[in-house]
Design a protein around this motif. Structure first.
Motif, short mmCIF file in Angstrom:
data_model
loop_
_atom_site.label_atom_id
_atom_site.label_comp_id
_atom_site.label_asym_id
_atom_site.label_seq_id
_atom_site.Cartn_x
_atom_site.Cartn_y
_atom_site.Cartn_z
N MET A 1 53.72 110.97 32.38
CA MET A 1 52.66 112.02 31.67
C MET A 1 51.63 111.92 30.96
N GLY A 2 50.30 112.29 31.01
CA GLY A 2 49.37 112.33 30.27
C GLY A 2 49.62 112.86 29.07
N LYS A 3 48.48 112.70 28.11
CA LYS A 3 48.44 113.07 26.32
C LYS A 3 48.36 114.65 26.63
N GLU A 4 48.88 115.25 26.10
CA GLU A 4 48.91 117.21 26.03
C GLU A 4 49.02 117.36 24.48
N ILE A 5 48.38 118.03 24.68
CA ILE A 5 47.98 118.90 23.22
C ILE A 5 48.11 120.27 23.48
N SER A 6 49.16 120.83 22.72
CA SER A 6 49.38 122.78 22.50
C SER A 6 48.28 123.76 20.59
N LEU A 7 48.17 124.66 21.58
CA LEU A 7 47.55 125.49 20.75
C LEU A 7 47.33 126.23 20.97
N HIS A 8 47.86 127.28 19.96
CA HIS A 8 47.91 129.29 20.08
C HIS A 8 49.31 129.31 21.24
N ASN A 9 49.97 128.00 21.16
CA ASN A 9 51.44 128.50 22.37
C ASN A 9 50.47 128.37 23.91
N GLN A 10 49.30 127.05 24.00
CA GLN A 10 49.45 127.25 25.59
C GLN A 10 49.27 125.81 25.22
N THR A 11 49.53 125.20 26.39
CA THR A 11 49.60 124.05 27.12
C THR A 11 48.64 122.89 27.48
N PHE A 12 47.62 122.44 26.88
CA PHE A 12 46.06 121.73 27.78
C PHE A 12 46.72 120.10 28.05
N SER A 13 46.53 119.15 29.29
CA SER A 13 46.46 118.32 29.32
C SER A 13 44.94 117.52 29.74
N LEU A 14 44.81 116.23 29.15
CA LEU A 14 43.81 115.54 29.02
C LEU A 14 43.25 115.08 30.02
N TYR A 15 41.87 115.53 30.36
CA TYR A 15 40.75 115.46 31.63
C TYR A 15 40.23 114.87 31.54
N LEU A 16 38.69 114.53 30.55
CA LEU A 16 38.11 113.83 30.64
C LEU A 16 37.92 112.80 28.77
N ASP A 17 38.22 111.11 29.11
CA ASP A 17 38.83 110.65 27.69
C ASP A 17 37.56 110.19 26.45
N GLU A 18 37.21 109.95 26.04
CA GLU A 18 35.86 109.53 25.37
C GLU A 18 35.25 108.84 25.94
N GLN A 19 35.56 107.97 26.37
CA GLN A 19 34.91 106.29 27.15
C GLN A 19 34.29 107.08 28.40
N LYS A 20 35.13 108.42 29.07
CA LYS A 20 34.09 109.28 30.00
C LYS A 20 32.89 109.72 30.07
N ILE A 21 32.84 110.38 28.99
CA ILE A 21 32.12 111.73 27.98
C ILE A 21 31.17 110.69 27.90
N ARG A 22 31.28 109.30 27.06
CA ARG A 22 30.57 109.05 26.21
C ARG A 22 29.35 107.87 27.09
N ARG A 151 30.91 118.28 37.12
CA ARG A 151 31.37 119.07 38.22
C ARG A 151 33.08 118.99 37.68
N ILE A 152 33.38 120.82 37.40
CA ILE A 152 34.99 120.98 37.65
C ILE A 152 35.19 122.15 37.80
N PRO A 153 37.00 121.86 38.05
CA PRO A 153 37.58 122.86 39.12
C PRO A 153 37.29 124.29 37.71
N ASP A 154 37.66 125.47 38.18
CA ASP A 154 37.35 126.65 37.68
C ASP A 154 38.76 126.49 36.52
N LYS A 155 38.59 125.52 35.66
CA LYS A 155 40.27 125.91 34.74
C LYS A 155 39.15 125.94 33.49
N PHE A 156 40.56 126.69 32.75
CA PHE A 156 39.66 126.49 31.36
C PHE A 156 40.59 125.09 30.44
N VAL A 157 38.76 125.14 30.08
CA VAL A 157 39.17 123.76 29.29
C VAL A 157 38.60 123.93 28.03
#
Ligand code: XMP
Ligand code: MG
Length: 181
Positions: A1-22, A151-157
């Motif tokens: 399973m990839g890296k996940e994070i929880s904020l305000h009771n919602q779970t988010f999974s890693l989508y773009l890592d630092e290297q890809k962004i850089r 270009r990303i899918p219509d999901k909240f990031v």
């Protein structure tokens, strides 16, 4: 399973890592550098979400530039309200100047189309847009983005400047809301 994070009771999974962004920002900067040689544009950071992207992008630009900040608001929670308000405007006159808008994400395009309309009233010499993210399937306003990171899918990031009710802006990576329909 990839890296996940929880904020305000919602779970988010890693989508773009630092290297890809850089790496992508370096490519975008290369294109922007070619187009702005001999010019001295105003880099217009749309607050709050674009502060990190702007900070990273400008450090790869190799022409003289100035930076301005404007602030509009349209989002509450994870969906757009359909209304935007200008909260903070420009400090300097952009008439006759080249302006490059730096945006974090284009969703419906409402924020940007309003910002463009507003800025064009001041007669800039040119007006272009760089956005780190674009959700093509959510876009309903007719806007042209000159430089697109991903270009990303219509999901909240979140992360890398983007927030979920003000949390998550500090994350160095971009995460996608898990299990969103
Ligand atoms: P519009 O619909 O006007 O939306 O193109 C653009 C603004 O809405 C915010 N936005 C998001 N913020 N995750 C966020 O954290 C997202 O997935 C998202 N989609 C849109 C953002 O502030 C942008 O300027
Ligand atoms: Mg924003």
């Amino acid at each position: 399973m990839g890296k996940e994070i929880s904020l305000h009771n919602q779970t988010f999974s890693l989508y773009l890592d630092e290297q890809k962004i850089r790496e992508r920002i370096i490519e975008l900067a290369r294109n922007i550098n070619e187009d702005y040689q001999g010019k001295s544009p105003i880099i217009l950071c749309i607050l709050n979400g674009s502060f990190i992207f702007t900070a990273d992008l400008v450090r790869h630009l190799d022409f003289p530039l100035t930076i301005e900040f404007v602030r509009y608001s349209s989002y509450e929670g994870t969906s757009t309200t359909g209304r935007i308000t200008k909260i903070m405007g420009l400090k300097s006159d952009i008439e006759g100047k080249d302006v490059l808008i730096v945006e974090d994400i284009i969703d419906t395009g409402l924020t940007l189309s309003n910002a463009i309309k507003d800025l064009l009233k001041s007669n800039p010499a040119s007006l272009k847009v760089a956005s780190l993210l674009l959700k093509p399937s959510a876009l309903i306003h007719d806007i042209h983005c000159n430089y697109i990171g991903f270009r990303i899918p219509d999901k909240f990031v979140i992360g890398y400047g983007l927030d979920y009710d003000e949390l998550g802006r500090d994350l160095p990576e971009i995460y996608q809301l898990k299990d969103q329909a």
